[in-house]
Design a protein around this motif. Structure first.
Motif, PDB file in Angstrom:
ATOM      1  N   PHE A 270     -18.598  25.310 -38.068  1.00  0.00           N
ATOM      2  CA  PHE A 270     -17.603  23.746 -37.194  1.00  0.00           C
ATOM      3  C   PHE A 270     -18.359  22.682 -37.130  1.00  0.00           C
ATOM      4  O   PHE A 270     -17.831  21.251 -36.570  1.00  0.00           O
ATOM      5  CB  PHE A 270     -18.121  24.729 -35.683  1.00  0.00           C
ATOM      6  CG  PHE A 270     -17.427  23.479 -34.667  1.00  0.00           C
ATOM      7  CD1 PHE A 270     -15.566  24.442 -34.531  1.00  0.00           C
ATOM      8  CD2 PHE A 270     -17.747  23.400 -33.536  1.00  0.00           C
ATOM      9  CE1 PHE A 270     -14.928  23.177 -33.713  1.00  0.00           C
ATOM     10  CE2 PHE A 270     -17.476  23.002 -32.729  1.00  0.00           C
ATOM     11  CZ  PHE A 270     -16.006  22.361 -32.470  1.00  0.00           C
ATOM     12  N   ALA A 271     -19.673  22.234 -37.272  1.00  0.00           N
ATOM     13  CA  ALA A 271     -20.321  21.004 -36.848  1.00  0.00           C
ATOM     14  C   ALA A 271     -20.134  20.189 -38.062  1.00  0.00           C
ATOM     15  O   ALA A 271     -20.037  19.154 -37.596  1.00  0.00           O
ATOM     16  CB  ALA A 271     -21.614  21.588 -36.854  1.00  0.00           C
ATOM     17  N   ALA A 272     -19.262  21.200 -39.656  1.00  0.00           N
ATOM     18  CA  ALA A 272     -20.273  20.481 -40.333  1.00  0.00           C
ATOM     19  C   ALA A 272     -18.209  20.080 -40.830  1.00  0.00           C
ATOM     20  O   ALA A 272     -17.706  19.603 -41.837  1.00  0.00           O
ATOM     21  CB  ALA A 272     -20.810  20.877 -41.829  1.00  0.00           C
ATOM     22  N   SER A 273     -17.360  20.209 -39.503  1.00  0.00           N
ATOM     23  CA  SER A 273     -15.993  20.298 -40.276  1.00  0.00           C
ATOM     24  C   SER A 273     -15.186  21.296 -41.132  1.00  0.00           C
ATOM     25  O   SER A 273     -14.271  20.578 -42.068  1.00  0.00           O
ATOM     26  CB  SER A 273     -15.665  18.385 -40.464  1.00  0.00           C
ATOM     27  OG  SER A 273     -15.455  18.281 -39.050  1.00  0.00           O
ATOM     28  N   VAL A 274     -16.232  22.562 -41.277  1.00  0.00           N
ATOM     29  CA  VAL A 274     -15.740  23.060 -42.999  1.00  0.00           C
ATOM     30  C   VAL A 274     -14.676  24.366 -42.332  1.00  0.00           C
ATOM     31  O   VAL A 274     -14.848  25.224 -41.731  1.00  0.00           O
ATOM     32  CB  VAL A 274     -16.762  23.901 -43.369  1.00  0.00           C
ATOM     33  CG1 VAL A 274     -16.013  24.604 -44.730  1.00  0.00           C
ATOM     34  CG2 VAL A 274     -17.572  22.553 -44.686  1.00  0.00           C
TER      35      VAL A 274
END
Length: 300
Positions: A270-274
């Protein structure tokens, strides 16, 4: 509530000529628990059980039921119930008839035969000849014979062989109930997955030697967490895994992230927008641990 006795195996060894089937094996089985006796085919499980039941003479060491060898127990079937194979039946006898031939030897009334054949789910087939029984039905009849004397110690060799999924759930429930009554339950298997939801303790052997013994939680502690992931962004997820130091393998159409929790993977993605299409807890790889222990024969 049954007041049960423990099983104690100490430095047990059995050689058949130049072949050592069981090699300096020591373990104990406690009352009030289901213990899984695990190992690959040919690892010495059945030979160990046969020595425990006085059917094979040890080369060295001892196997005790309670505080004595099986052969020294008066009316042993009222203390120990055992089923080592599902083929030792006269095919012309009925299921009930088989139990009735055993009851006088064990010292139990005929009514007990009806009780146990109902307990194992064979009441509807009790008048059928055993020669027409399926493998699963023979397993149930073997268990009925083992239970005739209402024993406080129950020893079963590969009891799930031939049982369908419903039968395996039934067996699991029955064994758990026996342990809850304070009985000692020892169940052998060459497949950990068959018993891992049933047992409290595990004794694992490989090539006749002890490689691990502990509560099931002790085996789980040796296993790593697995998280299953599916993503349309394979390259981005691979980069994320590299930065986090995750070990990733493939399993079918999913990626498997090892030794990390699903929550940690989800938060990092989520933090890396994956984008993720699947994120699930794959549990601990107990089967991998089992195979590693028995293949290498290294104690843990």
């Amino acid at each position: 509530m049954h007041v049960s006795s423990a099983i104690t195996v100490e430095h047990l060894t059995k050689r058949f000529g130049s072949v050592t089937a069981v090699d300096d094996l020591s373990f104990s089985v406690r009352p009030g628990a289901v213990t899984g006796f695990l190992g690959p085919n040919g690892s010495g499980k059945t030979t160990t059980l046969r020595m425990l039941l006085g059917l094979v003479e040890p080369t060295e060491g001892s196997a005790l039921v309670g505080d004595r060898p099986y052969r020294e127990i008066g009316r042993p079937a009222q203390l120990v119930g055992a089923a080592l194979e599902a083929s030792s039946f006269h095919p012309g006898r009925t299921g009930l008839g088989h139990l009735r031939t055993l009851a006088p030897q064990i010292g139990v009334p005929d009514a007990r035969c009806h009780e146990v054949i109902e307990l194992v789910g064979l009441a509807a087939a009790k008048s059928r000849r055993v020669g027409g029984y399926s493998m699963g039905m023979r397993q149930r009849l073997g268990l009925a014979a083992a239970l005739l004397g209402d024993p406080s110690i129950i020893i079963l060799d590969e009891p799930a062989n031939g049982l369908d999924p419903q039968g395996i759930v039934w067996l699991r429930t029955l064994l758990r109930a026996f342990a809850a009554e304070g009985r000692t339950v020892l169940v052998s298997s060459h497949v950990l997955a068959e018993v891992q939801h049933t047992v409290d303790d595990v004794v694992i052997i490989g090539a006749g030697r002890l490689v691990h013994t502990s509560p099931l939680s002790g085996l789980e502690a040796l296993a790593e967490q697995r998280v299953l992931v599916r993503t349309p962004a394979d390259r981005a997820f691979a980069d994320l895994a590299a930065t986090r130091g995750w070990r990733v393998t493939t399993e079918g159409s999913s990626l498997v992230v090892h030794d990390v929790t699903a929550a940690a993977v989800g938060a990092a993605a989520f933090a890396a927008s994956v984008e993720l299409h699947q994120l699930s807890d794959g549990g601990v790889g107990l089967e991998e641990v089992f195979l590693r222990l028995t293949d290498q024969g290294v104690a843990a």
